[in-house]
Design an enzyme around this catalytic site. Structure first.
Site, PDB file in Angstrom:
ATOM      1  N   ASP A 184      -6.095   6.306  -3.027  1.00  0.00           N
ATOM      2  CA  ASP A 184      -5.115   6.183  -4.111  1.00  0.00           C
ATOM      3  C   ASP A 184      -4.637   4.820  -3.866  1.00  0.00           C
ATOM      4  O   ASP A 184      -3.998   4.275  -3.094  1.00  0.00           O
ATOM      5  CB  ASP A 184      -4.195   7.021  -3.773  1.00  0.00           C
ATOM      6  CG  ASP A 184      -2.844   7.115  -4.945  1.00  0.00           C
ATOM      7  OD1 ASP A 184      -2.928   6.118  -5.844  1.00  0.00           O
ATOM      8  OD2 ASP A 184      -2.258   8.127  -5.187  1.00  0.00           O
ATOM      9  N   HIS A 185      -5.025   3.875  -4.858  1.00  0.00           N
ATOM     10  CA  HIS A 185      -4.958   2.245  -4.951  1.00  0.00           C
ATOM     11  C   HIS A 185      -3.324   2.007  -4.815  1.00  0.00           C
ATOM     12  O   HIS A 185      -2.945   1.234  -4.488  1.00  0.00           O
ATOM     13  CB  HIS A 185      -5.536   1.675  -5.976  1.00  0.00           C
ATOM     14  CG  HIS A 185      -4.730   1.906  -7.571  1.00  0.00           C
ATOM     15  ND1 HIS A 185      -5.188   2.591  -8.347  1.00  0.00           N
ATOM     16  CD2 HIS A 185      -4.004   1.074  -8.070  1.00  0.00           C
ATOM     17  CE1 HIS A 185      -4.715   2.952  -9.218  1.00  0.00           C
ATOM     18  NE2 HIS A 185      -3.817   1.780  -9.286  1.00  0.00           N
ATOM     19  N   HIS A 247      -0.375   9.291  -7.770  1.00  0.00           N
ATOM     20  CA  HIS A 247       0.737   8.339  -7.493  1.00  0.00           C
ATOM     21  C   HIS A 247       2.056   8.513  -7.088  1.00  0.00           C
ATOM     22  O   HIS A 247       2.589   8.259  -6.106  1.00  0.00           O
ATOM     23  CB  HIS A 247       0.465   7.365  -8.392  1.00  0.00           C
ATOM     24  CG  HIS A 247      -0.878   6.658  -8.847  1.00  0.00           C
ATOM     25  ND1 HIS A 247      -1.784   6.757  -8.003  1.00  0.00           N
ATOM     26  CD2 HIS A 247      -1.291   6.285 -10.144  1.00  0.00           C
ATOM     27  CE1 HIS A 247      -2.982   6.356  -8.736  1.00  0.00           C
ATOM     28  NE2 HIS A 247      -2.851   6.107  -9.788  1.00  0.00           N
TER      29      HIS A 247
END
Length: 504
Positions: A184-185, A247
């Site tokens: 998950d960037h 996110h």
């Protein structure tokens, strides 16, 4: 820094956009900063027919995403990086046996003395994660009898709770959970990680981080643009799936988690899971009082006409997909009992911003009648990354008139410190075997367990879809969620923007 083992990075879907736009530039920056091991190589693979030289040109020497980074570097330095890049054509389908891939992996491993350590990065549609995992297992490429093997998978990880569980089960058939890294960037951002440091390394915050001193918590993720060319994808996803489920609930877990027993990956992830599992699920009554969804409408911003969501390419004329989602919920444990969390995410907002706002309770005894300071801790994740503390000070002159002042820190103040981009940090962590910033299977499923019923209820269309003009802060109806809490904080582009103070 922890010593990094010699290793090979195999990228599936290497002919795609993510590889050239994010992965290779991240690797080049790690190479430039001296973070890669001495023996390191990259093997790209997909269904496209390319030679090693053509792949090197595509992702390095002729890449517009590396143009600025390599312009000031010596030719030998650039070639030293490019010559670590290789490519293997999988043929017409991902279903074909990976015999050629196996031979190439073994050849590169031997040539570069990589000790049989391999990371497989699946930059492909999630629908073929299990297929790729199976084919790797069939060729013995997931076995750890010689060297370690790791599997990185991109989001979206599932479309519902049921599909997420099926995907977890499918991949775990061929790889152990300890080998799987769900990227998950957002968690690669320094300011997200700083949530942990802010909480647990400062004695002025952690003793106050509970229901006794915090009134409510607000998290905003806003994009200033619409869906653009992603209309076809977005119309099947929506704001809740695209941003909230992954996110934003990851950020919630970092804000809400209990102190881990140590800084090890599993200790931190254990506490994140507990926090997500403690979220009170919405019921038939609270669906309507605690959620708001909306779509942006055509508008004019700075003299330029902006399309409404239903006018975007790939979006259905009667679409009921939300571009705005706001949720109010509670976490049922001792620390957060009766403290409301307000989380919103949206497209076509006035500015691009992601931030966490901790609203502290007012003083128990209002010593100065008619006045009270506005105590807030604002952690800005993007842009203008930093931390802002709002507290009360005396206005000069007679009496005790109090106004709110700002005490702020900006990451740009660290002029001599190189701040890694998200993919740089996450790739480096995976190379080191540090899974702290990667989601575990039970984390993913706990997040879906909360989101799934909301999506199902919205699918029934009993909950109204509210319109909002593009370039505004969403439907006015969403203000009802946060009634009695002085409303949403609608930030500007800069961390310290407010009604009476801003930076230009």
């Amino acid at each position: 820094m922890k010593k990094i083992d010699n290793q090979l990075l195999v990228i599936f879907g290497a002919s795609g956009d993510l590889t050239v736009r994010k992965l290779i530039p991240a690797l080049f920056n790690l190479y430039k900063e001296g973070h890669l091991p001495e023996n390191f190589a990259v093997l790209g693979t997909s269904r496209s027919n390319m030679t090693d030289e053509e792949f090197r040109a595509k992702v390095v020497t002729e890449s517009k995403f590396l143009k600025d980074s390599i312009s000031d570097e010596a030719i030998d330095f650039i070639e030293g990086f490019a010559n670590r890049m290789f490519y293997e054509d999988l043929g017409g389908s991902y279903e074909e046996p990976y015999i050629g891939l196996k031979n190439r992996v073994e050849s590169i491993n031997k040539e570069f003395s990589l000790d049989n350590n391999v990371i497989y990065y699946l930059s492909t549609p999630p629908g073929i994660y299990e297929l790729i995992s199976k084919n790797l297992k069939d060729q013995g490429l997931s076995e750890e009898n010689k060297g370690w093997k790791r599997l990185i998978v991109e989001k979206p990880f599932g479309y519902t709770l049921e599909t997420a569980k099926a995907l977890n089960k499918g991949i775990q058939t061929y790889f152990n959970e300890s080998q799987i890294y769900r990227i998950d960037h957002y968690l690669g951002k320094e300011t997200v990680q700083n949530l942990l440091v802010t909480r647990f390394s400062n004695s002025i915050f952690e003793p106050l981080w509970n229901r006794n001193y915090i009134n409510h918590i607000e998290i905003t993720n806003a994009e200033s643009v619409g869906v653009g060319s992603r209309g076809g994808y977005y119309d099947k996803s929506g704001a809740l799936r695209d941003m909230f489920q992954n996110h934003l609930l990851q950020i919630v877990s970092l804000v809400a988690m209990e102190p881990p027993i140590d800084a090890n990956a599993e200790s931190i992830r254990n506490e994140k899971v507990k926090a997500l599992q403690s979220i009170r699920h919405l019921n038939e009554e609270t669906f309507y009082t605690n959620t708001t969804r909306g779509q942006y409408l055509a508008s004019t911003i700075n003299g330029e006409k902006v399309k409404g969501y239903r006018e975007e390419d790939g979006v259905a004329d009667n679409s009921m997909t939300e571009t705005y989602a706001a949720i109010k919920f509670y976490i049922d444990n001792w620390r957060w009992k009766d403290v409301p969390f307000y989380v919103r995410t949206a497209k076509c907002m006035p500015t691009k911003v992601t931030e966490v706002v901790i609203h502290f309770k007012p003083s128990h005894h209002r010593l100065f009648e008619g006045t009270n300071s506005d105590n807030r801790l604002i952690i800005r994740i993007q842009p203008d990354e930093g931390i802002l503390m709002k507290f009360g000070v005396k206005v000069p002159g007679q009496g005790f008139k109090v106004e709110t002042a700002n005490l702020d820190f900006h990451y740009t103040d660290l002029v001599d410190t190189y701040v890694m981009e998200a993919y740089e940090r996450l790739l480096l962590d995976a190379m080191q075997g540090d899974a702290t910033l990667y989601a575990r299977a039970d984390e993913v499923e706990a997040a879906w367990a909360f989101v799934d019923p909301i999506l199902e209820e919205w699918k029934s269309n009993r909950e109204k879809m509210h319109g909002y003009p593009a370039g505004t802060w969403g439907p006015k109806f969403a203000d009802k969620l946060i009634d009695g809490q002085d409303g949403w904080r609608n930030p500007g582009p800069n961390l310290t923007d407010s009604a009476d103070y801003c930076e230009l």
